[in-house]
Design a protein around this motif. Structure first.
Motif, PDB file in Angstrom:
ATOM      1  N   ALA A 142       0.832  -1.203   0.000  1.00 11.89           N
ATOM      2  CA  ALA A 142       0.000   0.000   0.000  1.00 11.89           C
ATOM      3  C   ALA A 142       0.869   1.257   0.000  1.00 11.89           C
ATOM      4  N   PHE A 143       1.941   1.259   0.785  1.00 13.26           N
ATOM      5  CA  PHE A 143       2.825   2.415   0.812  1.00 13.26           C
ATOM      6  C   PHE A 143       3.504   2.637  -0.542  1.00 13.26           C
ATOM      7  N   LYS A 144       3.883   1.568  -1.213  1.00 10.83           N
ATOM      8  CA  LYS A 144       4.490   1.692  -2.543  1.00 10.83           C
ATOM      9  C   LYS A 144       3.496   2.310  -3.522  1.00 10.83           C
ATOM     10  N   LYS A 145       2.249   1.864  -3.455  1.00 14.86           N
ATOM     11  CA  LYS A 145       1.227   2.397  -4.361  1.00 14.86           C
ATOM     12  C   LYS A 145       0.986   3.877  -4.081  1.00 14.86           C
ATOM     13  N   ALA A 146       0.902   4.227  -2.803  1.00 12.03           N
ATOM     14  CA  ALA A 146       0.696   5.636  -2.449  1.00 12.03           C
ATOM     15  C   ALA A 146       1.849   6.492  -2.944  1.00 12.03           C
ATOM     16  N   ALA A 147       3.076   6.013  -2.766  1.00 12.39           N
ATOM     17  CA  ALA A 147       4.256   6.775  -3.179  1.00 12.39           C
ATOM     18  C   ALA A 147       4.330   6.943  -4.686  1.00 12.39           C
ATOM     19  N   SER A 148       3.855   5.958  -5.439  1.00 11.11           N
ATOM     20  CA  SER A 148       3.877   6.065  -6.901  1.00 11.11           C
ATOM     21  C   SER A 148       2.842   7.065  -7.409  1.00 11.11           C
ATOM     22  N   LEU A 149       1.760   7.245  -6.646  1.00 11.15           N
ATOM     23  CA  LEU A 149       0.712   8.178  -7.058  1.00 11.15           C
ATOM     24  C   LEU A 149       1.043   9.619  -6.698  1.00 11.15           C
ATOM     25  N   VAL A 155       5.265  12.929   3.660  1.00 10.55           N
ATOM     26  CA  VAL A 155       4.725  11.992   4.648  1.00 10.55           C
ATOM     27  C   VAL A 155       4.618  10.599   4.042  1.00 10.55           C
ATOM     28  N   ILE A 156       4.072  10.529   2.831  1.00 12.94           N
ATOM     29  CA  ILE A 156       3.919   9.234   2.162  1.00 12.94           C
ATOM     30  C   ILE A 156       5.286   8.611   1.891  1.00 12.94           C
ATOM     31  N   GLN A 157       6.200   9.405   1.381  1.00 11.51           N
ATOM     32  CA  GLN A 157       7.523   8.875   1.070  1.00 11.51           C
ATOM     33  C   GLN A 157       8.255   8.422   2.343  1.00 11.51           C
ATOM     34  N   MET A 158       8.053   9.133   3.451  1.00 10.66           N
ATOM     35  CA  MET A 158       8.679   8.750   4.711  1.00 10.66           C
ATOM     36  C   MET A 158       8.110   7.428   5.227  1.00 10.66           C
ATOM     37  N   GLN A 167      12.006  -4.017   6.273  1.00 12.62           N
ATOM     38  CA  GLN A 167      12.063  -5.225   5.454  1.00 12.62           C
ATOM     39  C   GLN A 167      13.409  -5.414   4.765  1.00 12.62           C
ATOM     40  N   ARG A 168      14.338  -4.507   4.973  1.00 11.73           N
ATOM     41  CA  ARG A 168      15.624  -4.528   4.245  1.00 11.73           C
ATOM     42  C   ARG A 168      15.369  -4.659   2.741  1.00 11.73           C
ATOM     43  N   ASP A 169      14.433  -3.888   2.283  1.00 10.80           N
ATOM     44  CA  ASP A 169      14.040  -3.937   0.878  1.00 10.80           C
ATOM     45  C   ASP A 169      15.128  -3.302   0.013  1.00 10.80           C
ATOM     46  N   PRO A 170      15.564  -3.994  -1.051  1.00 10.29           N
ATOM     47  CA  PRO A 170      16.612  -3.421  -1.906  1.00 10.29           C
ATOM     48  C   PRO A 170      16.197  -2.149  -2.618  1.00 10.29           C
ATOM     49  N   ALA A 171      14.888  -1.822  -2.599  1.00  7.58           N
ATOM     50  CA  ALA A 171      14.438  -0.573  -3.216  1.00  7.58           C
ATOM     51  C   ALA A 171      14.872   0.656  -2.409  1.00  7.58           C
ATOM     52  N   MET A 172      15.324   0.450  -1.180  1.00  5.00           N
ATOM     53  CA  MET A 172      15.851   1.581  -0.403  1.00  5.00           C
ATOM     54  C   MET A 172      17.279   1.846  -0.877  1.00  5.00           C
ATOM     55  N   THR A 173      17.406   2.559  -1.965  1.00  3.62           N
ATOM     56  CA  THR A 173      18.700   2.853  -2.574  1.00  3.62           C
ATOM     57  C   THR A 173      19.208   4.206  -2.103  1.00  3.62           C
ATOM     58  N   GLN A 174      20.428   4.509  -2.448  1.00  3.26           N
ATOM     59  CA  GLN A 174      20.991   5.813  -2.106  1.00  3.26           C
ATOM     60  C   GLN A 174      20.225   6.927  -2.807  1.00  3.26           C
ATOM     61  N   ASP A 175      19.850   6.717  -4.069  1.00  2.23           N
ATOM     62  CA  ASP A 175      19.084   7.740  -4.799  1.00  2.23           C
ATOM     63  C   ASP A 175      17.746   8.005  -4.120  1.00  2.23           C
ATOM     64  N   PHE A 176      17.052   6.925  -3.695  1.00  5.50           N
ATOM     65  CA  PHE A 176      15.771   7.083  -3.026  1.00  5.50           C
ATOM     66  C   PHE A 176      15.926   7.918  -1.758  1.00  5.50           C
ATOM     67  N   LEU A 177      16.947   7.603  -0.951  1.00  5.94           N
ATOM     68  CA  LEU A 177      17.130   8.310   0.318  1.00  5.94           C
ATOM     69  C   LEU A 177      17.568   9.755   0.102  1.00  5.94           C
ATOM     70  N   GLU A 178      18.378  10.004  -0.898  1.00  7.55           N
ATOM     71  CA  GLU A 178      18.786  11.378  -1.183  1.00  7.55           C
ATOM     72  C   GLU A 178      17.594  12.215  -1.643  1.00  7.55           C
ATOM     73  N   ARG A 179      16.686  11.633  -2.405  1.00 11.42           N
ATOM     74  CA  ARG A 179      15.457  12.360  -2.780  1.00 11.42           C
ATOM     75  C   ARG A 179      14.605  12.631  -1.552  1.00 11.42           C
ATOM     76  N   LEU A 180      14.548  11.668  -0.634  1.00 14.39           N
ATOM     77  CA  LEU A 180      13.763  11.838   0.582  1.00 14.39           C
ATOM     78  C   LEU A 180      14.355  12.936   1.462  1.00 14.39           C
ATOM     79  N   ILE A 181      15.672  13.034   1.509  1.00 13.14           N
ATOM     80  CA  ILE A 181      16.322  14.112   2.263  1.00 13.14           C
ATOM     81  C   ILE A 181      15.929  15.468   1.699  1.00 13.14           C
TER      82      ILE A 181
END
Length: 475
Positions: A142-149, A155-158, A167-181
């Motif tokens: 659900a969080f992935k779907k919300a973030a894609s929309l 808040v959604i991205q956090m 979940q140690r999900d490999p989708a948590m990349t450096q690019d993802f975290l830098e965008r979140l920052i």
């Protein structure tokens, strides 16, 4: 951890531990089911999940906060009634119905910016409710779907980042975290998560800088500040200790060693670990998601560098994700080297499989599985078993063993091995895996055993002890 040979302490511990068996067999009520606490519905705007502090590791930072977004006014579109019905289902707790309606929406709705933004909020709030009732594994979709929309909603991205983290999900990349920052510049968590990612890649200096930035943003939160200070000091100390070492990469491991003294050792270490990776990973049904760092220490600096107990011959550091072993005499005793490396690899494997909730795994089960899965055969432990030494309750062996004396630690390893062996033989590895999945999903050990093995923790312990005594009587 891996302990040293214990043959010199077999006899003294029998008297010291005698009272435990009296309590366990005569005084403690048997076959008592411990009620499973039921989580009540939260009335605040966020839910908190606080795992038990890691054993022999710095205390975890403050509980995560998953933020619900107030849906506010309904957008004035032709899809008004559909959106209202989904919102009501979520608020009533009818999560299956809400998800079914969200999945089955007309494709035209997603092309319209107004309902699209509102749908992102509904998916986010659905994820919050799923997290409450079923854990992160259920909510991450659900969080992935919300973030894609809505890619710009902090808040959604956090919330998605917290799910990735657990979940140690490999989708948590450096690019993802830098965008979140960039989206949430005042939040400490993205810096903490990025530091974790960087230290796994052995970029310790960069990791320390992001830990400092997380501390700058943690405000007056004493739990978070304490955690960050401890981990930052550990990262900087490790960087200083390991900076003189050479590094070689294998297919699944990075070995750091002293170029002058351990030139020959690192190749042997890599060969042993790659064999363990294939054999144990297949047996356990899980392979590490990232390369594992293995640090070879000189014997005289091993304990001082990592703060291990005096009786330990190896250690897996869950904070930095490193296997640490001394190398003096390693090539002259390859049997010992293989045993230690395979044992610590299982700890690394369990840490990777359990993710951020690795601290929920009781030490007796962690150590017992390490012995069982690595096929670690200790003849001196069998000698201890044959003497009929009284049993320590498993509940007394759940926390870290770093403070145990060598004598008590020896008994603890015996029991861990025996209890894990009984669990695997009696219920099978599949059921053990399901039990671990429940622990990962934040269930208590008592609740996980009741749900998966259909008996209480006390009942499991009693039946294991009966089996142990039966085996002793047989000789």
């Amino acid at each position: 951890m891996y302990r040293r040979n214990i043959s010199n302490v077999l006899y003294p511990i029998a008297g010291v531990l005698g009272l435990f068996i009296v309590y366990e067999t005569l005084l403690k009520p048997a076959n008592v089911h411990t009620p499973v606490p039921v989580q009540t519905e939260q009335e605040s705007s966020f839910i908190e999940t606080a795992p038990e502090p890691p054993r022999d590791a710095p205390q975890e930072p403050a509980p995560k906060q998953l933020r619900v977004i107030d849906p506010g006014g309904m957008p004035d579109t032709k899809y008004h009634e559909i959106l209202e019905a989904i919102r009501d289902e979520i608020e009533k707790g009818n999560l299956k119905e809400a998800e079914t309606k969200l999945v089955g929406l007309p494709t035209g709705m997603l092309a319209d910016s107004q309902p699209r933004t509102y749908l992102a909020i509904l998916w986010n709030n659905l994820g919050i409710e799923q997290e409450k009732h079923e854990g992160t594994k259920s909510s991450i979709k659900a969080f992935k779907k919300a973030a894609s929309l809505d890619t710009k909603n902090p808040v959604i991205q956090m919330n998605l980042a917290h799910a990735y983290w657990e979940q140690r999900d490999p989708a948590m990349t450096q690019d993802f975290l830098e965008r979140l920052i960039t989206l949430a510049p005042n939040e400490p968590f993205p810096h903490l998560a990025l530091a974790d990612l960087l230290q796994e890649r052995d970029r310790l200096g960069e990791a320390a800088r992001h830990l400092d930035q997380a501390a700058d943003r943690a405000g007056n939160d004493p739990s978070m500040q304490s955690y960050l200070r401890t981990v930052t000091a550990k990262v900087r100390r490790t960087e200083q200790t390991e900076s003189p070492l050479n590094s070689r990469d294998g297919a699944h491991f990075t070995v750091k060693y002293d170029g002058d003294t351990d030139q020959d050792t690192w190749t042997v270490v890599l060969d042993i670990l790659e064999e363990a990776y294939r054999e144990i990973g297949q047996k356990f049904g899980h392979f590490p998601s990232k390369p594992i760092v293995v640090v070879l220490h000189a014997k005289d600096t091993f304990q001082g560098a990592i703060g291990s107990p005096a009786w330990a011959d190896g250690l897996f550091d869950p904070v930095l994700g490193r296997i640490q072993i001394p190398t003096q005499g390693a090539l002259t005793d390859r049997i010992w080297l293989k045993r230690v490396l395979r044992h610590e690899f299982v700890h690394a494997l369990l840490h990777d499989q359990q993710g951020i909730n690795n601290s929920a795994l009781p030490t007796w089960l962690n150590e017992g599985l390490a012995m069982q899965l690595s096929s670690d055969h200790w003849s001196d432990v069998e000698q201890l078993d044959q003497q009929g030494v009284p049993v320590i309750p498993l509940t007394a062996l759940e926390s870290g063993w770093g403070g145990l004396s060598g004598d008590t630690a020896s008994m603890a390893y015996l029991e861990a091995n025996s209890a894990a062996h009984y669990m695997i033989n009696r219920y099978g590895m599949h059921e053990v895996q399901q039990l671990l999945a429940r622990l990962k999903n934040k269930q208590t050990l008592t609740a996980a055993m009741q749900s998966e093995l259909s008996l209480s923790y006390d009942q499991f312990q009693s039946r294991w002890m009966e089996q142990l005594q039966h085996e002793r009587r047989k000789g």
